[in-house]
Each structure stands twice: as C-alpha cells, then as structure tokens.
Design a protein around this motif. Structure first.
Motif, PDB file in Angstrom:
ATOM      1  N   VAL A 198       8.534   8.423   1.954  1.00 38.74           N
ATOM      2  CA  VAL A 198       7.536   8.569   0.892  1.00 38.74           C
ATOM      3  C   VAL A 198       6.805   9.909   1.032  1.00 38.74           C
ATOM      4  O   VAL A 198       6.597  10.628   0.045  1.00 38.74           O
ATOM      5  N   ALA A 199       6.430  10.262   2.255  1.00 36.51           N
ATOM      6  CA  ALA A 199       5.754  11.549   2.482  1.00 36.51           C
ATOM      7  C   ALA A 199       6.652  12.708   2.061  1.00 36.51           C
ATOM      8  O   ALA A 199       6.177  13.683   1.449  1.00 36.51           O
ATOM      9  N   ALA A 200       7.940  12.611   2.373  1.00 31.69           N
ATOM     10  CA  ALA A 200       8.874  13.666   1.993  1.00 31.69           C
ATOM     11  C   ALA A 200       8.922  13.832   0.478  1.00 31.69           C
ATOM     12  O   ALA A 200       8.857  14.962  -0.051  1.00 31.69           O
ATOM     13  N   TYR A 201       9.026  12.721  -0.231  1.00 31.14           N
ATOM     14  CA  TYR A 201       9.091  12.765  -1.696  1.00 31.14           C
ATOM     15  C   TYR A 201       7.831  13.398  -2.279  1.00 31.14           C
ATOM     16  O   TYR A 201       7.904  14.269  -3.163  1.00 31.14           O
ATOM     17  N   LEU A 202       6.682  12.966  -1.772  1.00 30.91           N
ATOM     18  CA  LEU A 202       5.420  13.491  -2.313  1.00 30.91           C
ATOM     19  C   LEU A 202       5.228  14.963  -1.966  1.00 30.91           C
ATOM     20  O   LEU A 202       4.725  15.746  -2.789  1.00 30.91           O
ATOM     21  N   HIS A 203       5.632  15.371  -0.770  1.00 36.77           N
ATOM     22  CA  HIS A 203       5.520  16.789  -0.409  1.00 36.77           C
ATOM     23  C   HIS A 203       6.471  17.643  -1.264  1.00 36.77           C
ATOM     24  O   HIS A 203       6.115  18.770  -1.651  1.00 36.77           O
ATOM     25  N   ARG A 224       0.832  -1.211   0.000  1.00 43.72           N
ATOM     26  CA  ARG A 224       0.000   0.000   0.000  1.00 43.72           C
ATOM     27  C   ARG A 224       0.868   1.264   0.000  1.00 43.72           C
ATOM     28  O   ARG A 224       0.530   2.269  -0.628  1.00 43.72           O
ATOM     29  N   LEU A 225       1.989   1.206   0.714  1.00 46.16           N
ATOM     30  CA  LEU A 225       2.901   2.349   0.750  1.00 46.16           C
ATOM     31  C   LEU A 225       3.491   2.608  -0.633  1.00 46.16           C
ATOM     32  O   LEU A 225       3.528   3.756  -1.111  1.00 46.16           O
ATOM     33  N   ASN A 226       3.944   1.549  -1.280  1.00 40.68           N
ATOM     34  CA  ASN A 226       4.500   1.694  -2.630  1.00 40.68           C
ATOM     35  C   ASN A 226       3.418   2.119  -3.628  1.00 40.68           C
ATOM     36  O   ASN A 226       3.699   2.855  -4.584  1.00 40.68           O
ATOM     37  N   ARG A 227       2.201   1.663  -3.383  1.00 39.64           N
ATOM     38  CA  ARG A 227       1.099   2.080  -4.252  1.00 39.64           C
ATOM     39  C   ARG A 227       0.890   3.591  -4.148  1.00 39.64           C
ATOM     40  O   ARG A 227       0.594   4.259  -5.154  1.00 39.64           O
ATOM     41  N   ALA A 228       1.044   4.160  -2.947  1.00 40.96           N
ATOM     42  CA  ALA A 228       0.877   5.605  -2.782  1.00 40.96           C
ATOM     43  C   ALA A 228       1.875   6.372  -3.646  1.00 40.96           C
ATOM     44  O   ALA A 228       1.539   7.412  -4.233  1.00 40.96           O
ATOM     45  N   VAL A 229       3.097   5.869  -3.734  1.00 38.27           N
ATOM     46  CA  VAL A 229       4.102   6.505  -4.607  1.00 38.27           C
ATOM     47  C   VAL A 229       3.636   6.442  -6.057  1.00 38.27           C
ATOM     48  O   VAL A 229       3.699   7.444  -6.798  1.00 38.27           O
ATOM     49  N   ALA A 284      -3.608   8.956  -0.642  1.00 37.51           N
ATOM     50  CA  ALA A 284      -3.469   7.508  -0.455  1.00 37.51           C
ATOM     51  C   ALA A 284      -2.581   7.206   0.748  1.00 37.51           C
ATOM     52  O   ALA A 284      -2.835   6.276   1.511  1.00 37.51           O
ATOM     53  N   LEU A 285      -1.545   8.019   0.924  1.00 34.82           N
ATOM     54  CA  LEU A 285      -0.633   7.827   2.050  1.00 34.82           C
ATOM     55  C   LEU A 285      -1.320   8.102   3.384  1.00 34.82           C
ATOM     56  O   LEU A 285      -1.014   7.458   4.392  1.00 34.82           O
ATOM     57  N   ALA A 286      -2.236   9.033   3.397  1.00 38.39           N
ATOM     58  CA  ALA A 286      -2.929   9.405   4.633  1.00 38.39           C
ATOM     59  C   ALA A 286      -3.741   8.257   5.216  1.00 38.39           C
ATOM     60  O   ALA A 286      -4.079   8.262   6.404  1.00 38.39           O
ATOM     61  N   LEU A 328       4.767   2.988   9.678  1.00 41.71           N
ATOM     62  CA  LEU A 328       5.304   2.058   8.678  1.00 41.71           C
ATOM     63  C   LEU A 328       6.725   2.446   8.291  1.00 41.71           C
ATOM     64  O   LEU A 328       7.042   3.635   8.142  1.00 41.71           O
ATOM     65  N   PRO A 329       7.606   1.471   8.104  1.00 40.21           N
ATOM     66  CA  PRO A 329       8.946   1.780   7.604  1.00 40.21           C
ATOM     67  C   PRO A 329       8.861   2.523   6.262  1.00 40.21           C
ATOM     68  O   PRO A 329       8.052   2.173   5.413  1.00 40.21           O
ATOM     69  N   ARG A 330       9.655   3.561   6.112  1.00 39.51           N
ATOM     70  CA  ARG A 330       9.748   4.372   4.901  1.00 39.51           C
ATOM     71  C   ARG A 330       8.536   5.286   4.698  1.00 39.51           C
ATOM     72  O   ARG A 330       8.452   5.972   3.674  1.00 39.51           O
ATOM     73  N   HIS A 331       7.615   5.326   5.643  1.00 39.44           N
ATOM     74  CA  HIS A 331       6.462   6.219   5.494  1.00 39.44           C
ATOM     75  C   HIS A 331       6.915   7.675   5.392  1.00 39.44           C
ATOM     76  O   HIS A 331       6.452   8.437   4.536  1.00 39.44           O
TER      77      HIS A 331
END
Length: 387
Positions: free
Chosen positions: A334-339, A301-306, A320-322, A328-331
C-alpha cells in the motif's frame, strides 16, 4: 450423477443419524461411506428417493460398525429397538451442523475442514487437494476436529458469527484442485441464508457474490494478477452483481449494520463504476469508517488508507497509513502504491520489492516484483513516472 445433490443432502442425513443415536463422528463416517456407495450405484440404478436411500445405507453402515465394537451387547439392544430406516424426521439439522463444525474450540483450519466435510459433503481427498496438503494430513486434521466436538450436544446453541467467519475463510481460499472453494462457500452460505433470517448472513452472501462477479477479470491467461483498476469490466458477471446488490439492499433496510454488510457495500460501490474514474471513493471512505467503527480491524484501516488516497490524494492516504503498524500484511504494498501516486518512484520501487519478499502467494509476489521492475526500468531510463 448429480454431485451437488449429494453435497446438499449430506448434512440432513448426518442430522438424522445423530438424532437416531449415533455420535457425530460415527454418523459422519457412515454418511461418507454411503456417499461412496451412491457414486458407485446411482449411475446405473438411481433411487426414487435419494435422501431416503442415503439414510438407509448410512444407517446400515453405522450399525455394521457398532456391531463390531466392544459395546456390542448394548448397541444390539439399540438396533432391535430402532425403527426401520427411512427418510426419518422432518427436522432440519443442517443449521446445527454449521454450529457444530464451526465450534469455538476448533482452530480455524480444523473448523473449515470439518465444515467442508460434514456440511459441504466433500471427500477428504477433495479437501486435501483444495488446500494443497497430503490426504493423510487432512484426514488427521478432520479426525482431530471430530474428536474435539464429540462431546458437544447436537442441539447446543451456536454462534452465527463464528459460522460466518469459517465460511469467509473457505471463500477466501478460492480455487485449487478439483473443488472450487469460492463457489462452494457461496453454495453453503446460500444454504445457511435459507435456514436463518440474519442480516449478516445476507451481508456475507452479498459480499461473496459481488467479489465472485469479478473473478474472470482478476487474472490474465498466464495466471498473473490484474489490479482492480486495470480489469476488463466487461468480464464482470452482471447477474451476480445484480443479485448481490439486491441481497445487500434487503439486509441494509433492516438498519442492523454488521461488518459483512459494510464490506459488501464497499464491493457494491466498486461494481457500480463502469470505469475506474467513476468510482465513488468518497462514499467508499465513509463505508470504511463504518467498518472500522464496527471492527477496529487493522486490515480495514489499511484498506481505508488506500481509499483515502484515492478520495483526497496520495498525501492524505500516506498520512492515514502512517497511523498503522508497518508490520501489517500488505503495508509495504500500500505504501508503495501511494508513494508512486505521489510522484516518488524510487521509494515506491523499493517498497514494492520489500512487499514482494513478504508476499505469501506466488501470483501476488510476481505482481509486486513486476511493479518494482517496471519502476526501476523507468528510473534507469530517466523517464517521467509521475501519475
């Protein structure tokens, strides 16, 4: 001296000894002693029948050990009745060794160590170096694992899913010491695929080949990580990609989708893009939807958010990340990248720094730290950091 030949013969020789009456732990120890003898003798005097030589020497090692045990009388009867050692039965016991070494009663770490030792033919020292632990620690781990499975019948049905999980763990360890665990996992999975017609075995093999094809592009000369979008795709191994896609397509044709086939399909779509801009993110999201349906795995699900962030924009990715647990590891990464993609460098820098503190390995921590420093420097200079 062909080390790969020795590793290939190891499980077959262990199986022959077990069928002759040796318990698994004693058989494995005897075969390891025979391998040491082969390393010493074969360079000067190579045998015409390597497998027969290993069986004969390993059986002799086993008999030498049993003669010294307290049950000497009973075992001497066994020795007198036993046929002359030779290549032994043509039965292929390798598959049963996979199941035994990946028994559900073992911890994942123990199952991996025992698989590398008994099926992979690696020495305790090699396994210890690969996992960066003292040899004595690894020896204890393997000994405990052998004791745990000592009462399991050799012909007891095993669980393919557990075997695949163990092989996947081996692959993900990558490389340390003098053993390339990623290459070793591919070798073992090829071996398993040759012995069992199973679509998920093929799916795992395809996944490994497609990921391994990008290996040379993943790190710079200084050891720092290179994100997928920044990799030199000319360094990708097209031979491995072609093989991986062919293996995957053959498995998918049977219409029995499993999680490793779905992951391999995602990897194949990445491999198909000549440049990052050609990546078919919409189809990747669809495959992640299949993977989530199959596993409901939070990492999927985390990778899907990316992927959603790439296909439908960073706001959609953040939405999707919310829905996921921030623990979660790497949450945070992923949030940093998307922001950052959403034009919020201050939040991205903060989250990159948080992710660096949570990273479990040094290359990943260094990469995330550099990302935070890059954004902070741009913010300090007042530069536009929007994508």
């Amino acid at each position: 001296m062909d080390d790969s030949l020795l590793r290939t013969l190891t499980p077959a020789v262990i199986g022959i000894l077990v069928r002759r009456g040796a318990d698994f732990a004693a058989a494995e120890d005897a075969v390891q002693d025979a391998l040491i003898e082969a390393v010493r003798v074969w360079p000067e005097d190579p045998p015409r029948d390597p497998k027969g030589w290993l069986v004969a020497v390993a059986w002799r090692k086993f008999l030498d050990t049993t003669r010294a045990a307290t049950s000497r009388r009973r075992r001497e009867v066994l020795v007198e009745e036993e046929p002359v050692p030779g290549p032994g039965t043509a039965v292929d016991d390798t598959l049963q060794l996979y199941f035994l070494c990946a028994h559900p009663s073992l911890t994942p770490a123990s199952a991996v160590a025992l698989t590398l030792r008994a099926v992979g033919g690696l020495t305790t020292r090699q396994i210890a170096q690969a996992y960066l632990v003292p040899e004595a620690t690894m020896a204890q781990r393997i000994s405990r694992a052998k004791r745990t499975v000592s009462e399991v019948r050799f012909d007891q049905a095993g669980d393919v899913a557990t075997v695949l999980r163990v092989l996947y763990l081996v692959f993900n360890e990558g490389y340390s010491g003098d053993v390339d665990l990623a290459a070793e996992a591919i070798r073992l999975t090829r071996q398993l695929a040759a012995r069992i017609n199973h679509d998920e075995v093929a799916g795992l093999l395809a996944l490994m080949l497609l990921h391994h094809a990008r290996r040379e592009a993943r790190t710079r000369a200084d050891g720092s990580l290179v994100p997928l979008a920044e990799q030199d795709r000319g360094l990708w191994d097209t031979r491995l990609i072609t093989e991986g896609v062919e293996v995957l397509q053959a498995a998918l044709a049977h219409d029995r989708l499993g999680e490793f086939q779905a992951q391999a399909a995602i990897a194949a779509l990445h491999a198909d893009a000549q440049v990052p801009e050609e990546t078919d993110w919409v189809q990747i999201v669809e495959w992640y939807d299949e993977l989530v349906r199959l596993t409901d795995n939070p990492v999927a699900r985390l990778n899907r958010a990316v992927a959603v962030g790439e296909a439908d924009g960073p706001r959609a990715g953040l939405a999707a990340l919310a829905e996921l647990d921030p623990a979660l590891p790497r949450h945070s990464a992923v949030a940093a990248y998307l922001h950052e993609r959403d034009g919020d460098p201050a939040t991205a820098a903060r989250l990159y720094a948080e992710a660096a503190e949570l990273a479990h390995n040094l290359p990943e921590r260094a990469h995330l730290t550099r990302q935070a420093a890059r954004l902070n420097e741009l913010l300090r200079r007042g530069q536009d950091v929007s994508p």
